[in-house]
Scaffold this active site. Structure first.
Site, short mmCIF file in Angstrom:
data_model
loop_
_atom_site.label_atom_id
_atom_site.label_comp_id
_atom_site.label_asym_id
_atom_site.label_seq_id
_atom_site.Cartn_x
_atom_site.Cartn_y
_atom_site.Cartn_z
N THR A 369 0.84 -1.19 0.00
CA THR A 369 0.00 0.00 0.00
C THR A 369 0.88 1.25 0.00
O THR A 369 2.09 1.18 0.22
CB THR A 369 -0.98 -0.04 1.20
OG1 THR A 369 -1.62 -1.30 1.22
CG2 THR A 369 -2.02 1.04 1.16
N ASP A 411 -8.66 -9.38 1.33
CA ASP A 411 -9.17 -8.53 2.41
C ASP A 411 -10.59 -8.93 2.83
O ASP A 411 -11.10 -8.44 3.84
CB ASP A 411 -9.13 -7.05 2.02
CG ASP A 411 -7.76 -6.44 2.29
OD1 ASP A 411 -6.94 -7.08 2.96
OD2 ASP A 411 -7.51 -5.30 1.84
N SER A 440 -11.38 -2.68 4.25
CA SER A 440 -10.00 -2.16 4.20
C SER A 440 -9.62 -1.57 5.56
O SER A 440 -10.47 -1.31 6.40
CB SER A 440 -9.94 -1.07 3.13
OG SER A 440 -8.71 -0.40 3.18
N SER A 441 -8.31 -1.36 5.73
CA SER A 441 -7.83 -0.62 6.91
C SER A 441 -7.30 0.75 6.52
O SER A 441 -6.80 1.49 7.37
CB SER A 441 -6.70 -1.40 7.59
OG SER A 441 -7.16 -2.64 8.04
N GLY A 460 0.56 -0.12 5.51
CA GLY A 460 0.96 -1.03 6.60
C GLY A 460 -0.10 -2.04 6.98
O GLY A 460 -0.12 -2.50 8.14
#
Ligand code: GLY
Length: 558
Positions: A369, A411, A440-441, A460
């Site tokens: 990412t 994911d 998602s994060s 991350g």
């Protein structure tokens, strides 16, 4: 009239001088533009676009496209992302959701064998792991609705770099080494990203003429140049031939969605962050709401770290239980981000004792990412986090196009309760379904009050949200962006029940005290994250920017 004004001038002069000198006044616009990205070529391209008369949104499109070329291990037009926008002229804010979505033929058991077990690697390597890309549509959308320059002008730097090449650097070498098997498995990936089947040495020039042509097609025809016509047919045929399940309808029906960002407050700071299908904003506000109840600045170490960990634990438990694509599941956003709800979550936190997470599992962690932050001289801002998920995504390049496909399907929860590559477990809310966006994060974020504005975020994987949290806590203590990006980091995500930490985050005394409270500690072999931050002090008009020293990015003010 003029005479009258002239006579009054001393009064106005005094009044203006008062305004200028008063500590209560704020500058309407920043004195300079600031861009922080994970790659110097992307930062330069962003500034180049600003100099051509573009705004922050044009610069964001240019930076995204250049990162797609020079960080093939992080993001790309075969992937997706979230672009958080703030328009200075009217204060309008939106999150452009260019997240990948599952192919329409996908179903909840896509990655399970006959016994219902997850087939290792199937959601990570090759085109079956790839969601329908959102980045081409998002770039065209941002350019059309918010930019000032023609799309072809903002794509020009990326097209040039794809054609002329960029030199391999140390991070490329590490990521390509990690994904060597996947890259070798795709003939096109092998020929573009490797040299004679091996990881190229630092300084080797990666040229991507086919990607340049694809970007040029987008520059000429907009998003349709990617999602429709002969090009779309070529992508679908190649994906199917290599075991994927994409259809022409998948591409033609992909749509960018503008979503209302998630908002909250912490110690007088207004937080604006990513909304679902990212878990980032909700988890961030949950953690900050919990911590607000403890008057953190007055709490001594190690209880302070303990409290932050307990807040992380609780927010990640909710992440797994409630969050998914808001177009498929009802998410109780208002409840989850309400301070009263956080007060309830905080009730069983003990000051001297670690709580227990229920369940157990191990996981490996990826570095993937990318994030960039932009502020232009008008005060427009962009925080964007983009991804193709695992380093070099699925490793599959569509022949003849230069498009490296993501492996964002990982994911999803392949099977509720089974962790993905980040060790994140999910429930039904994030189960696979055709056309659904995976959770998602990614957490592009603005933090501000009357006198200051911050734009920040980081890559991350599952640790993104806790890194942004630690950055905000630094800002709340009055520290500047250089401190936010370099701060030693620690992370807890409910499961596995352990504090993962960079070795310089805790000294021996801290480690002992945390262990005495019952925390499991896991020192990490590598540092993590690559935060890019921009700061505008509205009192002085001055801007500042910082790029994480862990990466090779560049923050530049001009
Ligand atoms: N693929 C990383 C994320 O979306 O959080």
């Amino acid at each position: 009239m003029f005479g009258l004004l002239k006579q009054k001038a001393p009064w106005w002069g005094l009044f203006c001088a008062f305004l200028f000198l008063s500590p209560l006044t704020t500058a309407a616009v920043p004195d300079k533009a600031a861009i922080a990205t994970a790659h110097p070529l992307a930062t330069e391209a962003g500034h180049q676009i600003l100099k051509l008369g573009g705004n922050a949104f044009d610069a964001a499109v240019a930076v995204s496209a250049v990162l797609a070329v020079v960080e093939p291990y992080s993001s790309g037009i075969g992937g997706g992302g979230f672009w958080l926008l703030h328009r200075a002229s009217d204060g309008f804010e939106t999150m452009v959701d260019g997240r990948e979505r599952a192919p329409l033929a996908a179903h909840r058991d896509l990655y399970l064998d006959k016994e219902g077990e997850v087939i290792p690697g199937l959601s990570i390597n090759g085109p079956l792991a790839a969601g329908i890309p959102g980045e081409p549509a998002a770039l065209a959308h941002i350019s059309e609705h918010y930019g000032r320059l023609p799309f072809k002008d903002v794509l020009a730097p990326a097209i040039r770099i794809a054609r002329e090449g960029f030199p391999v650097e140390s991070h490329y070498v590490r990521m390509a080494t990690w994904r060597l098997k996947a890259l070798r498995a795709s003939e096109s990936a092998n020929s573009i990203f490797l040299h004679k089947g091996e990881v190229p040495a630092e300084g080797y020039l990666i040229r991507q003429p086919e990607l340049a042509e694809t970007l040029q097609r987008m520059a000429d025809a907009g998003a349709d140049g990617f999602y429709r016509g002969e090009f779309a047919e070529r992508i679908v045929d190649a994906v199917k031939l290599a075991g994927g399940i994409w259809s022409l309808e998948d591409l033609a029906s992909y749509r960018v969605i503008e979503r209302m960002p998630i908002r909250g407050n912490f110690m007088g700071l207004k937080i604006t962050s990513a909304s679902p299908p990212s878990s980032g904003g909700i988890a961030l506000i949950t953690m900050l709401n919990i911590l607000q109840g403890f008057n953190l600045p007055k709490v001594e170490e190690p209880q302070r770290t303990h409290l932050i960990v307990e807040a992380m634990r609780r927010a990640y438990r909710d992440r797994a239980d409630y969050l998914g694509d808001p177009d498929f599941v009802d998410i109780p956003v208002d409840a989850l981000t309400h301070p009263w709800y956080a007060a309830g979550l905080a009730r069983d936190i003990q000051m001297e004792r670690a709580s227990q997470s229920v369940g157990n599992q191990n996981h490996e962690e990826g570095r993937d990412t990318t994030h960039f932050s932009i502020l232009d001289r008008e005060g427009n801002r962009v925080a964007a986090t983009l991804s193709i998920n695992y380093p070099f995504g699925s490793g599959f390049v569509v022949p003849g196009t230069g498009v490296l496909l993501n492996d964002e399907m990982d994911d999803f929860s392949a099977s509720p309760g089974v962790p993905n590559v980040y060790g994140l477990v999910g429930a039904e809310a994030n189960a696979i379904a055709g056309g659904k966006r995976m959770l998602s994060s990614m957490s592009p974020t603005f933090v501000e009050d009357e006198q200051q504005v911050a734009v920040l975020g980081t890559p991350g994987g599952s640790r993104i949200i806790t890194m942004v949290l630690l950055g905000i806590l630094e800002m709340a203590e009055g520290k500047g962006p250089t401190d936010w990006v370099k701060r030693p980091r620690f992370h807890h995500q409910y499961l596995p029940d352990q504090i993962q930490y960079e070795t310089d985050a805790f000294d021996e005394s801290m480690r002992k005290q945390l262990e005495k409270m019952g925390h499991q500690l896991k020192p990490l072999e590598h540092d993590y994250g690559n935060m890019q931050a921009v700061y505008w002090n509205k009192k002085t008009g001055k801007v500042d920017a910082a790029s994480d020293p862990r990466g090779l990015g560049q923050a530049k003010i001009e």
